[in-house]
Design an enzyme around this catalytic site. Structure first.
Site, PDB file in Angstrom:
ATOM      1  N   LYS A  98      -0.029  -1.534  -3.284  1.00 16.70           N
ATOM      2  CA  LYS A  98      -0.413  -0.126  -3.415  1.00 16.70           C
ATOM      3  C   LYS A  98       0.183   0.346  -4.721  1.00 16.70           C
ATOM      4  CE  LYS A  98       0.341   4.554  -1.887  1.00 16.70           C
ATOM      5  NZ  LYS A  98       0.961   5.507  -0.940  1.00 16.70           N
ATOM      6  N   GLY A 159       3.627  14.126   0.692  1.00 20.83           N
ATOM      7  CA  GLY A 159       4.592  14.809   1.547  1.00 20.83           C
ATOM      8  C   GLY A 159       4.407  16.309   1.646  1.00 20.83           C
ATOM      9  N   ALA A 185      -2.166  10.589   0.940  1.00 17.06           N
ATOM     10  CA  ALA A 185      -1.274  11.705   0.589  1.00 17.06           C
ATOM     11  C   ALA A 185      -1.872  13.062   0.923  1.00 17.06           C
ATOM     12  CB  ALA A 185      -0.883  11.684  -0.888  1.00 17.06           C
ATOM     13  N   GLY A 186      -1.029  13.905   1.486  1.00 15.55           N
ATOM     14  CA  GLY A 186      -1.383  15.284   1.761  1.00 15.55           C
ATOM     15  C   GLY A 186      -1.713  15.587   3.209  1.00 15.55           C
ATOM     16  N   ALA A 207       1.894   8.951   5.980  1.00 13.86           N
ATOM     17  CA  ALA A 207       3.315   8.640   6.181  1.00 13.86           C
ATOM     18  C   ALA A 207       4.038   9.851   6.757  1.00 13.86           C
ATOM     19  CB  ALA A 207       3.961   8.184   4.875  1.00 13.86           C
ATOM     20  N   SER A 208       4.345  10.817   5.881  1.00 16.04           N
ATOM     21  CA  SER A 208       5.193  11.944   6.286  1.00 16.04           C
ATOM     22  C   SER A 208       4.649  12.711   7.487  1.00 16.04           C
ATOM     23  CB  SER A 208       5.351  12.915   5.113  1.00 16.04           C
ATOM     24  OG  SER A 208       5.820  12.246   3.980  1.00 16.04           O
TER      25      SER A 208
END
Lengths: 264, 67
Positions: A98, A159, A185-186, A207-208
């Site tokens: 990645k 994040g 992301a986001g 992830a987050s």
């Protein structure tokens, strides 16, 4: 119904949710969230060995039976990203990476020229490159042109949990891409993941939103359902948006009440 | 003197990669570890024999949690 398989770089996946391992408070929670998410591929970062570290993340992930997708997070130049990818190839015996090349510490937004340069060099070196990119359709096309196996546009900064700020751009990327599009992301919650899939993305990397949720395992389950629901909805074909109502019951044949002034 | 993960290390000139990893508490068969000397990857198969000369810069990395 035939199996809905996602193919990236010649590898088949039945799950369309990729999980980032960052932010989980405990290894046990990470392992439980992996199981709950149904993911088959998780990202890791590469850092100098910490003599104090008590756990081997690699061993935990090995036991979970998931594929490892190393990232180049923290790299600000193509040169650093290429070295990190080469270290990752040796560490995990994988050609997959990645690719992240960051241009700004505050927003962690990608540095487009460095990203493209790194992608080109890594592809030439035999890597399967999955670049984290902006939601710019032209940059996505350029990354595909240099041989990336997928493109991973952001919905909003890493994040931030701000969801997909420009769905129009994501739809444009999907429309012209010849490789899988992974929304990266986001994502803040399930509806963001569902929207990505409804827009036609092939997968979501998260992830987050999971790792930092109050209950990461429950959120892993929720976002998995969002990805699956969004994928089904995309295939089902949504109705067009209209300014005014379109009745869903017939307008003819409605029973008439007696006039209000007539005694019953 | 060599530099191991950014720190000056004395008395390890000519040590093997395996020796340096042992200093970091890492077994040679540990999963998810990679080493570069002066920017060049040293394959795991050479860790036991590849010696690190004085002045070399060694990076030894492993997986950490990350998005």
């Amino acid at each position: 119904m035939s199996a809905d398989v996602l193919t990236i770089g010649g590898q088949d996946f039945s799950s369309r949710l990729l999980l980032g391992t960052g932010g989980f408070p405990r290894m046990e929670t990470l392992a439980e969230a992996i199981a709950a998410s149904g993911t088959e591929m998780v990202t890791v970062a590469l850092r100098r060995i910490d003599v104090q570290a008590r756990h081997s993340l690699t061993d935990v992930l090995h036991d979970c039976g998931v594929r490892i997708l190393p990232n180049t997070a923290g790299c600000f130049t193509a040169r650093d990203a290429v070295l990190t990818a080469q270290l990752a190839r040796e560490a995990f015996e994988t050609d997959w990476v990645k690719l992240e090349v960051i241009g700004d510490e505050r927003t962690l937004l990608p540095d487009a020229p460095e990203l493209l340069a790194a992608a080109e060099r890594l592809v030439a070196d035999g890597f399967i490159v999955l670049p984290y990119t902006t939601d710019d359709p032209v940059l996505a096309r350029r990354l595909e042109d240099v041989g990336c196996a997928a493109v991973m546009p952001l919905g909003s900064p890493i994040g931030s949990g701000m969801g997909i700020r420009n769905p129009y751009n994501i739809a444009l990327i999907v429309e012209s891409a010849g490789v899988p599009v992974v929304l990266d992301a986001g994502v803040g919650t399930t509806s963001d993941a569902a929207l990505a899939m409804e827009l036609g993305c092939d997968a979501v990397l998260c992830a987050s939103a999971i790792s930092r949720a109050q209950d990461p395992v429950a959120m892993a389950r929720a976002i998995r359902a969002g990805v699956e629901g969004g994928r089904l909805a995309h295939g089902a074909g949504r109705i067009p948006r209209r300014l005014y109502a379109e009745a869903s019951s017939p307008m003819d044949g409605v029973a008439q009440a007696l006039p209000a002034d007539r005694p019953a | 003197m060599i530099r191991l993960n950014g720190t000056q290390v004395n008395g390890r000139d000519g040590a093997t990669i395996a020796d340096l990893l042992a200093d970091l508490g890492v077994e040679p068969q540990a999963r998810g570890v990679a080493v570069a000397v002066d920017g060049e990857i040293v394959p795991r198969s050479l860790w036991g024999t590849h010696t690190v000369p004085a002045g070399a810069d060694v990076e030894a990395v492993t997986a950490v949690q990350g998005g």
